[in-house]
Design a protein around this motif. Sequence first.
Motif: not given
Length: 315
Positions: A290-298
Motif C-alpha cells: 500500500i505504501a509503495s502504491a500511494v508513493g508512486q501515485a503521488m
Amino acid sequence: MNRQRDVVILGGGPAGMTAALWCKRLGLSHLLLESQESLGGQLFAIHNEVIDYPAVPVKSGAELQEKFAAHVELLDCEIECGVSVREVNLAERFLTVGKEGGEEARIDFHGLIAATGGAERRLGVPGEQEMIDRGEVYSATRDRERFAGKRAAVVGGGDRAFEGALLLAERGADVVLIHRSGQFKAREEFLHPVLAHPKIEIVTDARVERIYGAERVEGLDVALQDGTVQRLDVAGLFVRIGVEPNSHLLRGQVETDAEGYPLVDATGQTSVAGVFAVGDLCTRPLYSGIASAVGQAMVAAKQLSLYVEQKGAEL
C-alpha cells in the motif's frame, strides 16, 4: 457526450485514490474511473490486520478502504464507479466508457494514470471458471474455520501458498500443498513450519489438470512427474500461483516486459509521454504494498502536473 480532462485515472484502489487526491491538490481537472461499484480495489481482499501502513493501523483492508474513500470524498475528487473502460487510445488521447445497458461515452485527456492493479493468476484448467462463478474464492485468514476437519488443497510454492497452508492446518484442516517443481520461493519463516507440519502433505513436480464438482469443489486431477494422474478428494481449493498485471488496455501501446508489466521510469512514466503506470500494475509482488502504491501515485501526479503545464504552454 464527449468530456475533456487534464488527467484520467484508471482504477480506484489505494494508488488510484492517491492519484486523485494529488490531482485535486495540484489543480488538475481529473476523473477517476472504477469498474466496481465502490472504491478500494484489492483492499477488500485483505482480511488480516494491516500493521505496516504508517500511522494507520487497522483491523482489515475494508477498514482502511473506509478511511481512503472518506478522504477523497472530503476533497471532492471527481470519481465515477461502476463504469467499464471499453477502449483506451493513447495515440489520440481518448478513451470510451460505458455502463451495462447504457450508451458509450468518450473522454479526452492530456495525461493518464493507470492504477488497474493485478489479478490472481489462474490455473486455466477445466472446472476453474465454474468454481469462481460459484464464489468459491477463499481467503485462508477469513475462511480457515470453514475447513477445520476437512481436506483442502493449496497450489503454489511462494509465501502466500505456504502461509495459507499453515493457517489452514493450524485450524485443523488436512492440507495438500501442490507445487509444479521441487523448489520453493517461500521465506524461511513459512518454509520450515510447513515442511514439518504433520497435517500438511507436500506434492511436488505436479500440476492440477481438472477441478471436479457441480455445486462445490469435490476433487482434483493432479498430474505427477511420472506421467500418472492422481485423483484427490478435497473440499476446497486455494490457488496461490502469483498475480499478473491488469495491463490489457495498454498492451500494444506501451512497452511491457514478457509478463505484461508496463516498463516505467523513476516517475512511473511509460514509453508514452504523459502516460503513467503505478501500483501493482507495474510493481512485482515482492515489492508491492500500500505504501509503495500511494508513493508512486503521488510522484506520477506531480510529474503529470508539469507535463500538462508544458502542453498548455505549447498551445
